[in-house]
Design an enzyme around this catalytic site. Structure first.
Site, mmCIF file in Angstrom:
data_model
loop_
_atom_site.group_PDB
_atom_site.id
_atom_site.type_symbol
_atom_site.label_atom_id
_atom_site.label_comp_id
_atom_site.label_asym_id
_atom_site.label_seq_id
_atom_site.Cartn_x
_atom_site.Cartn_y
_atom_site.Cartn_z
ATOM 1 N N ASP A 148 0.830 -1.202 0.000
ATOM 2 C CA ASP A 148 0.000 0.000 0.000
ATOM 3 C C ASP A 148 0.873 1.264 0.000
ATOM 4 O O ASP A 148 2.039 1.210 0.404
ATOM 5 C CB ASP A 148 -0.868 -0.044 1.264
ATOM 6 C CG ASP A 148 -1.854 1.094 1.347
ATOM 7 O OD1 ASP A 148 -2.292 1.584 0.291
ATOM 8 O OD2 ASP A 148 -2.198 1.474 2.484
ATOM 9 N N ASP A 190 -0.461 5.057 0.904
ATOM 10 C CA ASP A 190 -0.793 5.986 1.997
ATOM 11 C C ASP A 190 -0.820 5.270 3.339
ATOM 12 O O ASP A 190 -1.578 4.336 3.548
ATOM 13 C CB ASP A 190 -2.155 6.629 1.730
ATOM 14 C CG ASP A 190 -2.167 7.321 0.381
ATOM 15 O OD1 ASP A 190 -1.127 7.887 0.016
ATOM 16 O OD2 ASP A 190 -3.200 7.282 -0.300
ATOM 17 N N ASP A 217 -2.598 -0.763 5.767
ATOM 18 C CA ASP A 217 -3.025 -0.301 7.095
ATOM 19 C C ASP A 217 -4.531 -0.436 7.298
ATOM 20 O O ASP A 217 -5.028 -0.158 8.388
ATOM 21 C CB ASP A 217 -2.564 1.151 7.353
ATOM 22 C CG ASP A 217 -3.136 2.130 6.347
ATOM 23 O OD1 ASP A 217 -3.379 1.727 5.196
ATOM 24 O OD2 ASP A 217 -3.350 3.295 6.721
#
Lengths: 177, 177
Positions: free
Chosen positions: B9, B11, B134
């Site tokens: 990922d 961000d 996240d």
């Protein structure tokens, strides 16, 4: 029941890139390429000057103004009743195309949500039940069932299920239900 | 032998979006949010004004100027010796971010090729051996082994293998070889 998934390519499948590319290329390179004259050629054979080709594909508004492939809108509306549709387009090589492709989809296919749009490079890690694409490089290694959409550069390839237009896509996929 | 694949990922994992977002949000909304004050909050609880949040995420240069997460560059260089790395970022909701994310990767991670960049919406059809993210919404349904990268909004979630920083990612993944 969870719907089966279809990965649908943009250029050459949802978007009729062929005529647009020929017109731009002829204008910039002074050639007289026609649809008929490139049947069965690879893309490299059809558009020999790689720098000119890449210049066109990096141009603002090229992807934004592509015509929609015949019957594509109506066909996706039919298919999405029974399938979950993902638009999966190789685009990261040409960064200008990224937001233009999302805007193009928003204009012509407003029923496709942002969640279902994937702009990628390689399609090797895409896992859907079906993949509709015009390129062997994507179909040969796809995890689901490959469906080859006819384009000038693939007419001599016979190792995938072939569809010649969107009406045939719907016929094939509605039959498999 | 084919290398195992990792979806990484951007961000909150490669890019340290948290401090950047807090600074923008406080400036535009007159709040005094700090890193400490939002620990354990969901993103909706931390940044309550959705219109302001979306305004920030749609702003030019927001994603282009994100700081790189500590040790991320060195860690990816180590990991790519034994794994094939794909950067998989949910980005199609914010079209301005698309080319900025590709440019950001080009600046900070020039060893990641365009073929290995995927800008998407849902990550449900991404099939890699590992996914580092996240967000539970991505990890809960991922096809490979999920690895949760610590962020303010996930600290109370315990159902995935957790890593707190890039050194821990490398430790975990080098051990599994």
């Amino acid at each position: 029941m969870k719907k089966k998934t279809i990965a649908i390519d943009m250029d050459g499948v949802l978007a009729d890139i062929e005529a647009h590319l020929i017109a731009y290329y002829n204008k910039e390179h002074g050639t007289a390429i026609t649809k008929d004259s490139i049947q069965g050629f690879s893309e490299e054979e059809a558009f020999k000057e790689k720098a000119i080709l890449h210049g066109i594909l990096n141009q603002e508004n090229f992807f934004r103004t592509l015509p929609v492939m015949a019957d594509a809108v109506e066909s996706l509306l039919v298919l999405q009743e029974n399938y979950e549709l993902f638009i999966v387009s190789a685009a990261t090589q040409f960064p200008i195309s990224l937001s233009e492709k999302v805007a193009w989809l928003g204009e012509h296919f407003p029923f496709i949500k942002w969640e279902n749009i994937i702009l990628c490079g390689s399609k090797n890690i895409i896992n859907t039940d079906y993949m509709i694409d015009d390129h062997s490089k994507n179909l040969d290694y796809c995890m689901g069932k490959p469906i080859m959409f006819t384009a000038f550069h693939n007419i001599n390839q016979t190792h995938h299920l072939r569809v010649n237009n969107w009406k045939e896509v719907v016929d094939v996929l509605e039959k498999t239900l």
